[in-house]
Design an enzyme around this catalytic site. Structure first.
Site, short mmCIF file in Angstrom:
data_model
loop_
_atom_site.label_atom_id
_atom_site.label_comp_id
_atom_site.label_asym_id
_atom_site.label_seq_id
_atom_site.Cartn_x
_atom_site.Cartn_y
_atom_site.Cartn_z
N ASP A 17 0.85 -1.18 0.00
CA ASP A 17 0.00 0.00 0.00
C ASP A 17 0.89 1.24 0.00
O ASP A 17 2.02 1.21 -0.51
CB ASP A 17 -0.92 -0.05 1.24
CG ASP A 17 -2.27 0.61 0.99
OD1 ASP A 17 -2.28 1.82 0.74
OD2 ASP A 17 -3.30 -0.08 1.05
N HIS A 43 -3.87 6.20 3.25
CA HIS A 43 -4.57 4.99 2.82
C HIS A 43 -3.99 3.74 3.48
O HIS A 43 -4.72 2.88 4.00
CB HIS A 43 -4.43 4.93 1.30
CG HIS A 43 -5.25 3.90 0.61
ND1 HIS A 43 -4.82 2.60 0.42
CD2 HIS A 43 -6.46 3.98 0.00
CE1 HIS A 43 -5.74 1.94 -0.26
NE2 HIS A 43 -6.74 2.74 -0.53
N SER A 52 -11.05 -0.82 -1.31
CA SER A 52 -9.78 -0.83 -0.57
C SER A 52 -10.02 -1.13 0.91
O SER A 52 -9.15 -1.70 1.57
CB SER A 52 -9.09 0.53 -0.65
OG SER A 52 -8.52 0.72 -1.90
N VAL A 93 -11.30 -1.46 19.17
CA VAL A 93 -10.61 -2.36 18.24
C VAL A 93 -11.11 -2.07 16.83
O VAL A 93 -12.32 -2.08 16.58
CB VAL A 93 -10.87 -3.84 18.59
CG1 VAL A 93 -10.07 -4.74 17.65
CG2 VAL A 93 -10.51 -4.12 20.03
N TYR A 100 -8.55 -11.14 -11.82
CA TYR A 100 -8.12 -12.47 -12.26
C TYR A 100 -8.91 -13.55 -11.52
O TYR A 100 -9.22 -13.39 -10.33
CB TYR A 100 -6.63 -12.70 -11.94
CG TYR A 100 -5.66 -11.75 -12.58
CD1 TYR A 100 -5.99 -11.02 -13.72
CD2 TYR A 100 -4.39 -11.59 -12.03
CE1 TYR A 100 -5.07 -10.15 -14.29
CE2 TYR A 100 -3.46 -10.73 -12.60
CZ TYR A 100 -3.80 -10.01 -13.73
OH TYR A 100 -2.90 -9.16 -14.28
#
Lengths: 431, 109
Positions: free
Chosen positions: A145, A183, A342, A200, A284
């Site tokens: 990332d 990000h 994401s 958490v 894929y």
């Protein structure tokens, strides 16, 4: 491509374009001079990608960037600038440009984390797995990332290894953990954020992260390859990757197969461009592709989905996970919400870490099948996800069910290792 | 340029030929039958052998070479002639441009 420019101009007033210089303009020794003559046609739009990158780095805003080796200029134009560029004799072609850098999540804002757990963790049923003692301990998740703020309260002790890669895929010597954006910190904490202040945000709060900074600034194929190559050496069982090329780009397909053959489950975001779109390598058949749903269980409008002409896994994404208004860590401290596939991807990566802890000998295929088997189908007139919405306890049950069937074989000393079995399976051409 | 180069690399090689500026290319080694990639040690050995062979035949050297030992790939920054000669080696399966126009490798979907 001009259709996309026209659309962008109509909706935003400006559009990102790539300008290809004419053969004549490229023939002169100093092509930069020809490119500079085009600069007045570009806009210094604060919403442009160049401006966004410059402002984020506290640098002067460029109106245009020229790539001399390519003979291509990049920037933002309004209608007048677009028309002027198309009629300039130094210009061969003006085409729509992919966005320059990180695709931002569709929504983000700082928040005070009021709940003890995020809605995503509850939605996946993760507390049931925690109650069984599964927290991801001993499992390494590769995280490619923008990097990570390893000093964030929720990430203290979570990052077992970190590397920053240059455009040729080499590790920058001495580079410590950092986030080139925000990000990576957000996705990292969703995977493995520890309890901090009674809250958490991490699905697998004892898992270890092998975090690689491979995007934002100097984006190149080798940079991502460097991160993937490195992640294999870190002993990773799971890969969480929230990046990809728009559309179909087959060059990473062998890489994804290699990851699987090395015992790493590739969990990859499908994209944020809505129905009829997807990104590679998330599209894929060999990747576990992830879409996003909201807290009502509805597939997010932005979540990419696309049907391909192939025998297996024709519909992308494979599964959907929490990806709207996701609370997670913000670099420097505190929390923020983001929305995007994401954000859904690290939820599934965290769950995969819990499953890998539950059965350390589980192959990539078994982990994947357990997650696929856990899904609740999503109805609706438009197909948006192949299997449906992921459920943690159901995934654990599916894993254990398969483990019981295969456990007598696993006791035979000469049984091939999970990696060997995976390689044999791939040689046979099965998924 | 052999067909094993992707169109973007071919374009960059043609572009760079005029002034001999370096090009960055990611090379894929031909995998052994039935495997996705050569073994890590083979990848390192073969890359070194290929680069040495091309250096000897062209009389030039690569600016940078980096091996992705687990992936059966390596990246080279070198002048176009060097890259073309590497592409012609039988152990090379394919190659692609490292830098994509418009920085199209995007993250954070």
């Amino acid at each position: 491509m001009t259709r996309f420019v026209d659309q962008e101009l109509a909706t935003a007033g400006t559009a990102s374009v790539m300008v290809v210089l004419s053969d004549e303009a490229r023939a002169v020794p100093d092509t930069a001079t020809a490119a500079e003559s085009l600069e007045p046609y570009f806009s210094a739009s604060e919403s442009s990608q160049l401006a966004a990158v410059a402002l984020a780095a506290d640098l002067p805003v460029e109106t245009m960037r020229y790539y001399p080796n390519l003979g291509v200029a990049y920037g933002s134009v309004d209608r007048d600038g677009y028309a002027a560029l198309r009629s300039d004799p130094a210009v061969e072609e003006v085409v729509g440009a992919p966005q320059l850098s990180l695709i931002r999540p569709v929504q983000r804002r700082s928040v005070r984390a009021s709940a003890t757990r995020t809605w995503g963790i509850d939605s996946l049923g993760i507390p049931e797995l925690w109650a069984e003692g599964l927290t991801g301990a001993g499992v390494v998740v590769a995280h490619l990332d923008t990097g990570v703020d390893a000093d964030h309260d929720t990430l203290a002790g979570a990052v077992s290894s970190f590397a920053e890669f240059d455009p040729l895929g080499r590790i920058l010597p001495g580079a410590g953990p950092r986030d080139s954006d925000d990000h990576g910190t957000h996705t990292a904490a969703t995977i493995a954020g520890r309890e901090a202040g009674g809250k958490v945000v991490g699905v697998a709060p004892s898992a270890s992260l092998a975090s690689a900074l491979v995007i934002e600034g100097g984006d190149a194929v080798a940079r991502v390859l460097g991160g993937l190559d490195w992640s294999i050496d870190q002993g990773s069982r799971v890969l969480s990757m929230s990046l990809g090329f728009r559309g179909w780009w087959q060059d990473f397909l062998p890489i994804v197969r290699i990851l699987r053959s090395r015992g790493i489950l590739p969990i990859i975001a499908a994209g944020n461009e809505g129905p009829g779109t997807s990104r590679s390598p998330g599209n894929y058949a060999e990747a576990l592709s992830i879409g996003a749903h909201d807290d009502s269980g509805a597939i997010a409008a932005f979540s990419s989905s696309q049907r391909f002409v192939r025998r297996r896994d024709a519909l992308v994404p494979d599964v959907a996970a929490p990806g709207v208004n996701v609370v997670s860590a913000k670099p420097g401290g505190g929390f923020q919400t983001m929305s995007g596939t994401s954000m859904a991807t690290p939820h599934v990566a965290g769950l995969a870490a819990l499953l890998a802890e539950a059965d350390p000998s589980a192959t990539v295929t078994r982990l994947e099948r357990a997650i696929l088997a856990s899904c609740t189908p999503v109805g609706g007139p438009v197909e948006r996800v192949r299997k449906g919405i992921v459920n943690g306890p159901a995934a654990l049950a599916a894993l254990r069910s398969r483990a019981r069937v295969s456990s007598p074989r696993a006791a035979i000393p000469s049984q091939p290792s999970p990696a060997t079995r995976e390689r044999s399976r791939q040689r046979a051409g099965a998924r | 340029v052999p067909e094993r180069a992707d169109p973007e690399l071919t374009r960059q090689l043609e572009q760079a030929a005029a002034d001999n500026t370096p090009v960055e290319a990611v090379f894929v080694l031909r995998p052994p039958p039935g495997l996705a990639a050569p073994a890590p040690t083979s990848t390192e050995t073969l890359t070194r052998k290929l680069v040495d062979r091309v250096s000897a035949s062209t009389g030039r050297s690569a600016q940078d070479v980096h091996v992705f030992r687990n992936l059966g790939r390596f990246v080279v920054s070198a002048d176009p002639g060097f890259i073309r000669e590497l592409l012609a080696q039988p152990e090379v399966d394919s190659a692609l441009a490292n830098r994509r126009p418009g920085d199209e490798y995007l993250g954070g979907s």
